[in-house]
Design a protein around this motif. Structure first.
Motif, PDB file in Angstrom:
ATOM      1  N   ASP A 527       0.920  -1.180   0.004  1.00  0.00           N
ATOM      2  CA  ASP A 527       0.033   0.094  -0.066  1.00  0.00           C
ATOM      3  C   ASP A 527       0.999   1.062   0.113  1.00  0.00           C
ATOM      4  O   ASP A 527       0.499   2.227  -0.609  1.00  0.00           O
ATOM      5  N   ALA A 528       1.868   1.349   0.767  1.00  0.00           N
ATOM      6  CA  ALA A 528       2.799   2.317   1.005  1.00  0.00           C
ATOM      7  C   ALA A 528       3.499   2.659  -0.552  1.00  0.00           C
ATOM      8  O   ALA A 528       3.530   3.851  -0.802  1.00  0.00           O
ATOM      9  N   ASP A 529       4.023   1.593  -1.163  1.00  0.00           N
ATOM     10  CA  ASP A 529       4.553   1.811  -2.719  1.00  0.00           C
ATOM     11  C   ASP A 529       3.478   2.265  -3.357  1.00  0.00           C
ATOM     12  O   ASP A 529       3.892   3.000  -4.350  1.00  0.00           O
ATOM     13  N   GLY A 530       2.441   1.719  -3.401  1.00  0.00           N
ATOM     14  CA  GLY A 530       1.289   2.148  -4.597  1.00  0.00           C
ATOM     15  C   GLY A 530       0.968   3.672  -4.260  1.00  0.00           C
ATOM     16  O   GLY A 530       1.003   4.525  -5.221  1.00  0.00           O
ATOM     17  N   ALA A 531       0.951   4.246  -2.978  1.00  0.00           N
ATOM     18  CA  ALA A 531       0.697   5.594  -2.652  1.00  0.00           C
ATOM     19  C   ALA A 531       1.806   6.409  -2.883  1.00  0.00           C
ATOM     20  O   ALA A 531       1.534   7.383  -3.401  1.00  0.00           O
ATOM     21  N   LEU A 532       2.940   6.143  -2.753  1.00  0.00           N
ATOM     22  CA  LEU A 532       4.102   6.556  -3.208  1.00  0.00           C
ATOM     23  C   LEU A 532       4.179   6.801  -4.674  1.00  0.00           C
ATOM     24  O   LEU A 532       4.441   7.973  -5.346  1.00  0.00           O
ATOM     25  N   ASN A 533       3.890   5.842  -5.394  1.00  0.00           N
ATOM     26  CA  ASN A 533       3.994   5.986  -7.061  1.00  0.00           C
ATOM     27  C   ASN A 533       2.902   6.997  -7.424  1.00  0.00           C
ATOM     28  O   ASN A 533       3.086   7.891  -8.375  1.00  0.00           O
ATOM     29  N   LEU A 534       1.683   7.115  -6.822  1.00  0.00           N
ATOM     30  CA  LEU A 534       0.632   7.891  -7.187  1.00  0.00           C
ATOM     31  C   LEU A 534       0.964   9.369  -6.861  1.00  0.00           C
ATOM     32  O   LEU A 534       0.804  10.364  -7.643  1.00  0.00           O
ATOM     33  N   MET A 535       1.799   9.795  -5.600  1.00  0.00           N
ATOM     34  CA  MET A 535       1.943  10.887  -5.258  1.00  0.00           C
ATOM     35  C   MET A 535       3.261  11.498  -6.188  1.00  0.00           C
ATOM     36  O   MET A 535       3.073  12.645  -6.428  1.00  0.00           O
ATOM     37  N   VAL A 536       4.152  10.560  -6.520  1.00  0.00           N
ATOM     38  CA  VAL A 536       5.425  11.197  -7.410  1.00  0.00           C
ATOM     39  C   VAL A 536       4.969  11.288  -8.922  1.00  0.00           C
ATOM     40  O   VAL A 536       5.903  11.661  -9.779  1.00  0.00           O
ATOM     41  N   SER A 537       3.755  10.806  -9.258  1.00  0.00           N
ATOM     42  CA  SER A 537       3.288  10.845 -10.829  1.00  0.00           C
ATOM     43  C   SER A 537       2.952  12.188 -11.028  1.00  0.00           C
ATOM     44  O   SER A 537       2.422  12.993 -10.328  1.00  0.00           O
ATOM     45  N   PHE A 538       3.099  12.455 -12.540  1.00  0.00           N
ATOM     46  CA  PHE A 538       2.956  13.758 -12.999  1.00  0.00           C
ATOM     47  C   PHE A 538       1.413  14.274 -13.067  1.00  0.00           C
ATOM     48  O   PHE A 538       1.135  15.421 -12.635  1.00  0.00           O
ATOM     49  N   ASP A 539       0.576  13.261 -13.171  1.00  0.00           N
ATOM     50  CA  ASP A 539      -0.896  13.445 -13.420  1.00  0.00           C
ATOM     51  C   ASP A 539      -1.384  13.960 -12.005  1.00  0.00           C
ATOM     52  O   ASP A 539      -2.287  14.937 -11.657  1.00  0.00           O
ATOM     53  N   PHE A 540      -0.840  13.327 -10.866  1.00  0.00           N
ATOM     54  CA  PHE A 540      -1.409  13.493  -9.498  1.00  0.00           C
ATOM     55  C   PHE A 540      -0.883  14.859  -9.184  1.00  0.00           C
ATOM     56  O   PHE A 540      -1.916  15.456  -8.600  1.00  0.00           O
TER      57      PHE A 540
END
Length: 589
Positions: A527-540
């Motif tokens: 879950d932490a890895d998925g949340a981290l990938n979402l936060m550093v993405s350009f779209d987010f």
């Protein structure tokens, strides 16, 4: 051999063969209207019709909800004997029901129609009552005290409507009801009407013979209870506790606050310590009665503020903790000083949320406090179908009775609905808020992570202060936390995004630590890895910055629309300004 009679047959009286109408001293019929009142449809029954039957059992009579309309209320003799004086005192406290309507209904023959005159209230102010539901008048003292078999039932149960007999000089029906002798039925009822309220205060003093010292102690104990209840009610705190016994360590807010109050005054402490078992004024029933008296006084003050001026109603319904449907009523009006006031007036339990039920319950509350429906000049509800329905909604039902009671849907609520509908139409925005909730849940699900988040943010602030990137000052650089977005308030979505952007670097550091922490479970690290990938993405990040700009404009408008004082012209101007800002962001942003 004599026939043995039963108790029922002993009390039965022989009815006259011909039913005659009660008359005055000149043998003139008191109720001689060409349109007779049908007693069969009258919900009230005279005492003579139930003499051979048992009295209606009304042990659970709610004094605060007594019927005000004299044409609809029960006869006083239908109540149990032990309840009658209590009912009488309640009605005396409510005073006479004398509604002053713009136009009263016409009655009588077609060639000479007549109607009730409001000036008659001024001529007979001490006893005359009018029933809008049946267009008849009653005598208030005779209803309360006249014997059930008295020859004045027309003024106590059936009602008088022969208007041509009123202004008939000495043969006036109202004067005939009052009577000329000192011992007429009406004057005896008026005497009882005036002396009953005094008996309640005189009899205990005569029987108990309490001395002044004991009375002073009782009043001091009662005042301590009243002040404690007022404080707890003002702060919204519960009164009672789980265990209020003498051996309990915590007897609840009411008893504990009362003890603290006693420590600051020796007289209060002495009064509480020497209280007899039957006058401690701490029972739950005493607490409810004090609350009931306070609420009635607040409503009476609000009613005095309104006076005869016009007013608006604001209504909303919701379920409480016990799953009971409750309807809140707020009155908006202009006081004597010309200031706009909004006062919470009542909380009403409704069996269902249909428009007809809501209107009926609202009319009962308004009529109980002599607030005429014709004086309503505005309605404020939400956008539910039972509220805003054009034909059968609550606003339409009130508009049929008062055409000037215009309905207005809350501007801030309409703005919120527009934002919700617009965000759901754009899939990337809808996905962003779903991802935002996921990130907040991952970071805030553990107190250990929150402590680590605060420590990381504190170290970041300390570093920025040391290199001069931040300025110090009172109230600056406060430690915040992540905020969850709520569905009922769209403004919370902006605050949630702003808290995330403010703690962005600290959140990334915490998530990176959780991903590399072997002590965490595989699901937690995933879950932490998925949340981290979402936060550093350009779209987010792009959508987050975009929504801060758009929702920032909408939030200014939303806060302005929720001001206590607002007018339609200013609201339209604010909407136009917000539209221009959003359009400029679209074209040049």
């Amino acid at each position: 051999m004599n026939k043995q009679k039963s108790i029922t047959s002993f009390f039965k009286r022989k009815e006259p063969e011909n039913d005659t109408t009660p008359t005055n001293g000149d043998e003139t019929p008191i109720n001689g209207d060409e349109t007779p009142i049908n007693e069969d449809t009258n919900p009230m029954r005279t005492y003579s019709s139930i003499r051979g039957m048992s009295i209606i059992e009304l042990d659970n009579v709610d004094i605060s909800t007594l019927e005000r309309d004299p044409g609809l209320r029960r006869p006083i003799w239908d109540y149990p004997v032990e309840k009658r004086n209590e009912i009488r005192r309640a009605y005396i406290k409510l005073k006479l029901y004398q509604p002053r309507l713009p136009d009263y209904p016409l009655s009588g023959p077609e060639n000479h129609r007549r109607r009730f005159q409001s000036d008659w209230f001024n001529k007979f102010p001490d006893w005359l009552e009018y029933s809008p539901s049946k267009d008849v008048v009653f005598c208030f003292p005779c209803y309360l005290f006249a014997e059930p078999n008295a020859r004045i039932k027309v003024f106590t149960s059936t009602g008088f409507r022969n208007w041509k007999k009123v202004n008939d000089g000495k043969r006036c029906a109202f004067l005939g009801h009052v009577g000329t002798g000192p011992c007429s039925i009406h004057k005896n009822a008026v005497l009882s009407f005036r002396t009953l309220p005094k008996q309640k205060s005189q009899i205990p003093n005569v029987l108990n013979k309490q001395n002044e010292k004991q009375i002073k102690l009782n009043r001091l104990r009662l005042k301590a209870s009243i002040d404690t209840i007022r404080l707890l009610t003002l702060q919204g705190c519960p009164l009672r506790g789980h265990d209020e016994s003498n051996n309990s360590d915590n007897q609840g807010n009411f008893r504990e606050y009362r003890k603290v109050l006693a420590t600051y005054n020796k007289d209060v402490a002495k009064a509480i310590r020497q209280a007899p078992y039957n006058s401690k004024y701490t029972a739950p029933s005493i607490q409810k009665e004090i609350l009931h008296i306070i609420s009635n006084k607040v409503r009476n003050n609000i009613r005095q503020e309104i006076g005869d001026s016009k007013y608006c109603i604001l209504v909303d319904e919701a379920r409480d903790e016990s799953k009971r449907e409750q309807m809140g009523l707020v009155l908006r009006f202009v006081d004597k000083n010309g200031s706009i006031r909004e006062r919470f007036f009542d909380l009403i339990h409704v069996p269902d949320t249909s428009a007809a039920t809501l209107k009926r319950e609202l009319c009962v509350v308004l009529a109980r406090h002599n607030l005429a429906i014709e004086n309503i000049r505005g309605q404020g509800y939400d956008g539910a179908s039972n509220m805003r329905g054009e034909w059968n909604g609550l606003q339409a039902l009130f508009m049929s009775d008062c055409p000037y009671a215009y309905y207005i849907h809350c501007f801030a609520h309409r703005l919120q609905l527009s934002l919700v509908a617009a965000s759901r139409d754009v899939s990337i925005i809808h996905q962003f808020f779903s991802n935002l909730s996921f990130v907040v849940n991952v970071v805030g699900s553990s107190s250990k992570r929150l402590d680590e988040l605060h420590a990381t943010k504190a170290a970041e602030i300390k570093l920025l202060l040391s290199i001069g990137e931040l300025e110090s000052g009172r109230g600056a650089n406060q430690m915040g936390t992540l905020k969850r977005a709520g569905d009922t308030r769209w403004g919370s979505h902006l605050y949630s995004i702003q808290s995330l952007m403010k703690m962005f670097n600290a959140i990334v550091s915490v998530l990176e630590h959780v991903v590399g922490d072997k002590s965490c479970t595989s699901s937690q690290r995933g879950d932490a890895d998925g949340a981290l990938n979402l936060m550093v993405s350009f779209d987010f990040v792009f959508v987050a910055l975009l929504m801060v700009e758009i929702l920032g404009i909408a939030d200014v408008l939303c806060q302005a629309l929720q001001q206590k004082s607002q007018d339609v012209v200013n609201a339209v101007r604010l909407v136009s300004t917000s539209q221009a800002l959003i359009q400029g962001l679209r074209e040049n942003g």
